[in-house]
Write an enzyme that holds these catalytic residues in place. Structure first.
Site: not given
Ligand code: C5P
Length: 216
Positions: A21-23
């Site tokens: 995933s990512n921030r």
């Protein structure tokens, strides 16, 4: 007006308990959803997993992977006037999802990834969307040039670009500073809270949509 907004990150499954995933916090997309609702428009918010409260009075569709988000968007696009793609969609996803939890064994393991579908990029070219199309661009250099290239490649009416190399704005923060890139002009909106910026952006998007309709 019916407005579709994508927001948040996507989760690309590796095995039953792990994902890539990512921030992305989802804050910008959720703030935009609230801004359009406040102006009495109908909002469909298609969101990856976030820790935010679902805004009042929106139709909310939670999704996980880029493919889920793509399918939800493709289904909704024919029914909306304006589509705003704020989500930080994963560019790559594992080729295979392990059916069981991957066990610790070798010192290194290799994960093979394949490209996800570009949801924004397929809105016009694959799904035939004819409404007002807005993309976001998070860049670390050559902000205007990269945003303009995206505007053309993805057949957008507007790209909202932010410089993610600056600390305190953009990804996972409360503030943002954006450059609005359109075919004929650029407009810089100075650093402000995502909430305030969302109200300015909603007003500008509605104005541009109205003038595009007027010239058709
Ligand atoms: O090409 P890039 O990922 O930088 O483009 C960002 C824009 O494209 C954002 O509006 C994002 O929501 C959208 N996008 C998408 N599907 C992808 C990748 C990006 O809709 N697979």
């Amino acid at each position: 007006m019916k407005i579709l907004i994508t927001a948040g990150p996507t989760r690309e499954p590796i095995d039953p308990v792990r994902f890539l995933s990512n921030r992305s916090s989802g804050r910008m997309g959720y703030a935009l959803a609230r801004a359009f609702v406040k102006q009495e428009h109908q909002v469909l918010l298609i969101s990856g997993p976030t820790s935010l409260d679902v805004p009042d009075h929106v139709d909310y569709l939670p999704v996980e992977s880029a493919q889920d988000m793509h399918d939800a968007v493709a289904h909704a696009l024919p029914r909306v006037d304006i589509a705003i793609f704020c989500a930080a969609v994963a560019d790559y996803t594992p080729v295979e999802v392990a059916p069981q939890k991957i066990k610790k064994s070798d010192d290194t393991i290799t994960l093979t990834l394949k490209k996800t579908t570009d949801i924004l990029g397929s809105a016009r070219s694959v799904h035939g969307f004819t409404g007002f199309l807005v993309g976001f661009a998070a860049e670390t250099e050559h902000l205007e040039a990269h945003a303009r290239a995206k505007l053309i490649a993805k057949h957008c009416d507007m790209i909202i670009a932010n410089d993610v190399s600056q600390s305190g704005i953009g990804f996972d923060s409360h503030d943002n500073e954006v450059l609005i890139v359109e075919a004929e002009e650029n407009t810089k909106l100075p650093r402000d809270s995502k909430e305030h910026l969302a109200h300015h952006l909603a007003t500008i998007i509605l104005q541009r949509h109205a003038s595009k309709r007027g010239t058709e």
